[in-house]
Design a protein around this motif. Structure first.
Motif, PDB file in Angstrom:
ATOM      1  N   ALA A   1      36.136 -16.559  17.874  1.00 25.14           N
ATOM      2  CA  ALA A   1      35.790 -16.205  16.493  1.00 25.14           C
ATOM      3  C   ALA A   1      34.517 -16.911  16.059  1.00 25.14           C
ATOM      4  CB  ALA A   1      36.943 -16.568  15.564  1.00 25.14           C
ATOM      5  N   TYR A   2      34.378 -18.163  16.447  1.00 21.18           N
ATOM      6  CA  TYR A   2      33.171 -18.934  16.121  1.00 21.18           C
ATOM      7  C   TYR A   2      31.932 -18.265  16.704  1.00 21.18           C
ATOM      8  CZ  TYR A   2      29.935 -22.959  16.279  1.00 21.18           C
ATOM      9  OH  TYR A   2      28.854 -23.786  16.154  1.00 21.18           O
ATOM     10  N   LEU A   3      31.994 -17.861  17.962  1.00 23.12           N
ATOM     11  CA  LEU A   3      30.848 -17.239  18.621  1.00 23.12           C
ATOM     12  C   LEU A   3      30.466 -15.926  17.942  1.00 23.12           C
ATOM     13  CD1 LEU A   3      31.777 -17.856  22.376  1.00 23.12           C
ATOM     14  CD2 LEU A   3      30.077 -19.070  21.016  1.00 23.12           C
ATOM     15  N   VAL A   4      31.451 -15.116  17.606  1.00 20.85           N
ATOM     16  CA  VAL A   4      31.179 -13.826  16.956  1.00 20.85           C
ATOM     17  C   VAL A   4      30.554 -14.039  15.580  1.00 20.85           C
ATOM     18  CG1 VAL A   4      32.251 -11.779  15.944  1.00 20.85           C
ATOM     19  CG2 VAL A   4      32.963 -12.562  18.209  1.00 20.85           C
ATOM     20  N   LEU A   5      31.125 -14.918  14.787  1.00 24.31           N
ATOM     21  CA  LEU A   5      30.625 -15.131  13.434  1.00 24.31           C
ATOM     22  C   LEU A   5      29.236 -15.749  13.427  1.00 24.31           C
ATOM     23  CD1 LEU A   5      33.893 -16.377  11.658  1.00 24.31           C
ATOM     24  CD2 LEU A   5      32.851 -14.109  11.542  1.00 24.31           C
ATOM     25  N   VAL A   6      28.991 -16.669  14.340  1.00 23.53           N
ATOM     26  CA  VAL A   6      27.663 -17.284  14.436  1.00 23.53           C
ATOM     27  C   VAL A   6      26.619 -16.218  14.790  1.00 23.53           C
ATOM     28  CG1 VAL A   6      26.263 -18.739  15.933  1.00 23.53           C
ATOM     29  CG2 VAL A   6      28.327 -19.660  14.894  1.00 23.53           C
ATOM     30  N   THR A   7      26.968 -15.306  15.691  1.00 24.42           N
ATOM     31  CA  THR A   7      26.042 -14.237  16.052  1.00 24.42           C
ATOM     32  C   THR A   7      25.743 -13.353  14.848  1.00 24.42           C
ATOM     33  OG1 THR A   7      26.873 -14.258  18.334  1.00 24.42           O
ATOM     34  CG2 THR A   7      25.667 -12.302  17.618  1.00 24.42           C
ATOM     35  N   LEU A   8      26.762 -13.036  14.061  1.00 26.29           N
ATOM     36  CA  LEU A   8      26.552 -12.241  12.846  1.00 26.29           C
ATOM     37  C   LEU A   8      25.626 -12.967  11.878  1.00 26.29           C
ATOM     38  CD1 LEU A   8      30.184 -10.908  12.196  1.00 26.29           C
ATOM     39  CD2 LEU A   8      28.251  -9.660  13.194  1.00 26.29           C
ATOM     40  N   GLN A   9      25.814 -14.287  11.740  1.00 23.31           N
ATOM     41  CA  GLN A   9      24.945 -15.059  10.858  1.00 23.31           C
ATOM     42  C   GLN A   9      23.512 -15.080  11.388  1.00 23.31           C
ATOM     43  OE1 GLN A   9      26.263 -19.053   9.945  1.00 23.31           O
ATOM     44  NE2 GLN A   9      24.361 -19.590   8.896  1.00 23.31           N
ATOM     45  N   ARG A  10      23.354 -15.257  12.698  1.00 24.25           N
ATOM     46  CA  ARG A  10      22.019 -15.366  13.290  1.00 24.25           C
ATOM     47  C   ARG A  10      21.186 -14.110  13.036  1.00 24.25           C
ATOM     48  NH1 ARG A  10      17.651 -15.123  14.597  1.00 24.25           N
ATOM     49  NH2 ARG A  10      16.521 -16.045  16.350  1.00 24.25           N
TER      50      ARG A  10
ATOM     51  N   LYS B   1      22.681 -28.139   6.999  1.00 21.24           N
ATOM     52  CA  LYS B   1      22.428 -26.785   7.449  1.00 21.24           C
ATOM     53  C   LYS B   1      23.719 -25.973   7.350  1.00 21.24           C
ATOM     54  CE  LYS B   1      18.311 -28.184   8.624  1.00 21.24           C
ATOM     55  NZ  LYS B   1      17.131 -27.833   7.792  1.00 21.24           N
ATOM     56  N   ASN B   2      23.585 -24.754   6.858  1.00 18.48           N
ATOM     57  CA  ASN B   2      24.746 -23.884   6.649  1.00 18.48           C
ATOM     58  C   ASN B   2      25.169 -23.250   7.971  1.00 18.48           C
ATOM     59  OD1 ASN B   2      26.444 -21.662   6.090  1.00 18.48           O
ATOM     60  ND2 ASN B   2      25.549 -21.353   4.079  1.00 18.48           N
ATOM     61  N   ILE B   3      26.320 -23.666   8.469  1.00 15.22           N
ATOM     62  CA  ILE B   3      26.915 -23.065   9.662  1.00 15.22           C
ATOM     63  C   ILE B   3      28.209 -22.385   9.230  1.00 15.22           C
ATOM     64  CG2 ILE B   3      27.789 -23.417  11.997  1.00 15.22           C
ATOM     65  CD1 ILE B   3      24.855 -24.156  11.713  1.00 15.22           C
ATOM     66  N   LEU B   4      28.157 -21.072   9.080  1.00 14.79           N
ATOM     67  CA  LEU B   4      29.322 -20.276   8.654  1.00 14.79           C
ATOM     68  C   LEU B   4      29.856 -20.739   7.293  1.00 14.79           C
ATOM     69  CD1 LEU B   4      31.257 -19.964  12.052  1.00 14.79           C
ATOM     70  CD2 LEU B   4      29.374 -18.568  11.159  1.00 14.79           C
ATOM     71  N   GLY B   5      28.962 -21.245   6.443  1.00  9.66           N
ATOM     72  CA  GLY B   5      29.375 -21.699   5.122  1.00  9.66           C
ATOM     73  C   GLY B   5      29.738 -23.160   5.054  1.00  9.66           C
ATOM     74  N   ILE B   6      29.743 -23.859   6.192  1.00  8.59           N
ATOM     75  CA  ILE B   6      30.032 -25.289   6.231  1.00  8.59           C
ATOM     76  C   ILE B   6      28.698 -26.026   6.378  1.00  8.59           C
ATOM     77  CG2 ILE B   6      31.364 -27.118   7.321  1.00  8.59           C
ATOM     78  CD1 ILE B   6      33.016 -24.796   6.080  1.00  8.59           C
ATOM     79  N   LEU B   7      28.464 -27.012   5.535  1.00  6.50           N
ATOM     80  CA  LEU B   7      27.175 -27.694   5.485  1.00  6.50           C
ATOM     81  C   LEU B   7      27.173 -28.905   6.418  1.00  6.50           C
ATOM     82  CD1 LEU B   7      26.583 -27.460   1.630  1.00  6.50           C
ATOM     83  CD2 LEU B   7      25.796 -25.898   3.436  1.00  6.50           C
ATOM     84  N   ILE B   8      26.652 -28.697   7.618  1.00 10.46           N
ATOM     85  CA  ILE B   8      26.606 -29.726   8.653  1.00 10.46           C
ATOM     86  C   ILE B   8      25.255 -30.445   8.590  1.00 10.46           C
ATOM     87  CG2 ILE B   8      26.909 -30.228  11.103  1.00 10.46           C
ATOM     88  CD1 ILE B   8      29.316 -28.881   9.912  1.00 10.46           C
ATOM     89  N   ASP B   9      25.272 -31.759   8.733  1.00  7.50           N
ATOM     90  CA  ASP B   9      24.039 -32.545   8.693  1.00  7.50           C
ATOM     91  C   ASP B   9      23.361 -32.577  10.056  1.00  7.50           C
ATOM     92  OD1 ASP B   9      23.867 -34.228   5.931  1.00  7.50           O
ATOM     93  OD2 ASP B   9      25.956 -33.879   6.496  1.00  7.50           O
TER      94      ASP B   9
ATOM     95  N   ARG C   1      25.836 -10.960   8.386  1.00 13.42           N
ATOM     96  CA  ARG C   1      26.836 -11.488   7.456  1.00 13.42           C
ATOM     97  C   ARG C   1      26.325 -12.782   6.852  1.00 13.42           C
ATOM     98  NH1 ARG C   1      33.337 -12.589   8.512  1.00 13.42           N
ATOM     99  NH2 ARG C   1      33.744 -13.570   6.488  1.00 13.42           N
ATOM    100  N   HIS C   2      26.545 -12.926   5.552  1.00 15.28           N
ATOM    101  CA  HIS C   2      26.149 -14.140   4.836  1.00 15.28           C
ATOM    102  C   HIS C   2      27.389 -14.989   4.581  1.00 15.28           C
ATOM    103  CE1 HIS C   2      24.287 -16.839   1.972  1.00 15.28           C
ATOM    104  NE2 HIS C   2      25.229 -16.540   1.099  1.00 15.28           N
ATOM    105  N   PHE C   3      27.258 -16.280   4.806  1.00 17.05           N
ATOM    106  CA  PHE C   3      28.379 -17.198   4.609  1.00 17.05           C
ATOM    107  C   PHE C   3      28.045 -18.168   3.485  1.00 17.05           C
ATOM    108  CE2 PHE C   3      28.717 -15.649   8.912  1.00 17.05           C
ATOM    109  CZ  PHE C   3      30.073 -15.405   9.060  1.00 17.05           C
ATOM    110  N   SER C   4      28.721 -17.996   2.384  1.00 13.71           N
ATOM    111  CA  SER C   4      28.469 -18.853   1.224  1.00 13.71           C
ATOM    112  C   SER C   4      29.119 -20.218   1.417  1.00 13.71           C
ATOM    113  CB  SER C   4      29.033 -18.206  -0.042  1.00 13.71           C
ATOM    114  OG  SER C   4      29.008 -19.124  -1.124  1.00 13.71           O
ATOM    115  N   PRO C   5      28.437 -21.276   0.991  1.00 15.13           N
ATOM    116  CA  PRO C   5      29.047 -22.609   1.059  1.00 15.13           C
ATOM    117  C   PRO C   5      30.022 -22.882  -0.086  1.00 15.13           C
ATOM    118  CG  PRO C   5      26.840 -22.776   0.181  1.00 15.13           C
ATOM    119  CD  PRO C   5      27.027 -21.340   0.569  1.00 15.13           C
TER     120      PRO C   5
END
Length: 267
Positions: free
Chosen positions: A238-247, A7-15, A251-255
């Motif tokens: 920063a993590y909280l802000v960026l995750v909210t933008l993604q949700r 799953k793409n979390i801020l462009g990082i692919l976490i299992d 903002r789109h985060f490319s892997p």
């Protein structure tokens, strides 16, 4: 067993996996003498990849990136509805793997941290799991290794007969280590960070209630404020802000990352 893929979390692919799936993958690779890169990522590990395109490239080349921190698990549930009930905590993952390794006679190799810590870790694992087959316990060199040293390290690990290698160098050094040994070791390499001093008993562990509430970062900050304050002061918000933008699709985060320009093994 839960395995919902990456799953793409801020462009990082976490299992999106649980302990059972992660451990099954490790032992499948070990049994088939197949090399693999595995790491347990908390917020700091994710943000390290977000801020560095070369490190993002490394991380997204890993076979398995498990959600080490509760905030990573919560975000996977929030963004993708994975309904993960628990994180896959690096120290606990290592403990469970060592328990199974001892029961099945699977050999392990320990690399990283200081000599006192890695020695204490080997002793602690032997007490916890009598009969565990530790075929190597080597401290970090705390510097970059030259090509000859890199080859010698590869040969030491291969000749030891290890089926699983644990690396405790801290983020991002341990992920760089695993990435730069890819293809040269026919065993799974697990980057488990603080698992070394925690399981060795030389670093205090947050109480279970703080772990459940995702407050382990606060416990560690209070224990090591001078070393960790910058990490948590800047990266967590920063993590909280960026995750909210993604949700909310703001903002789109490319892997896609950028291949590292140089590869010098960090030992």
């Amino acid at each position: 067993m839960l395995n919902l893929g990456k799953k793409n979390i801020l462009g990082i692919l976490i299992d999106a996996v649980d302990y059972e799936a992660a451990i099954s993958f490790v032992f499948e690779c070990a049994g088939k003498n197949r090399g693999a890169m595995i790491s347990a990522l908390a917020v700091h590990g994710v943000m390290t990849g977000v801020l560095d395109p070369e490190h993002k490239f490394r991380l997204n080349g890993f076979d398995l990136l498990v959600p080490d921190g509760q905030p990573v698990r919560w975000v996977m549930n929030w963004l993708y509805g994975t309904e993960m009930r628990d994180r896959v905590y690096g120290p606990e993952l290592m403990r469970r793997i060592c328990e199974r390794a001892a029961s099945e006679g699977t050999s392990i190799y320990l690399y990283g941290s200081t000599k006192p810590v890695v020695t204490s870790l080997a002793e602690s694992l032997t007490r916890m799991f009598p009969g565990i087959n530790i075929v190597g316990a080597e401290p970090s060199a705390f510097r970059k290794l030259n090509p000859d040293e890199k080859v010698a390290l590869q040969q030491r690990i291969q000749s030891s007969g290890a089926s699983i290698v644990f690396v405790g160098l801290g983020c991002p050094r341990q992920e760089i280590f695993a990435y730069e040994l890819r293809g040269s070791l026919s065993v799974p390499v697990l980057a488990v960070g603080a698992a070394f001093p925690l399981l060795a008993g030389v670093l205090p562990q947050a109480p279970p209630w703080m772990q459940r509430l995702g407050l382990e970062w606060l416990f560690r900050l209070l224990a090591e404020p001078r070393r960790l304050w910058r990490r948590y002061l800047y990266l967590n918000p920063a993590y909280l802000v960026l995750v909210t933008l993604q949700r909310f699709g703001l903002r789109h985060f490319s892997p896609q990352g950028r291949p590292p320009a140089t590869e010098v093994l960090v030992g």
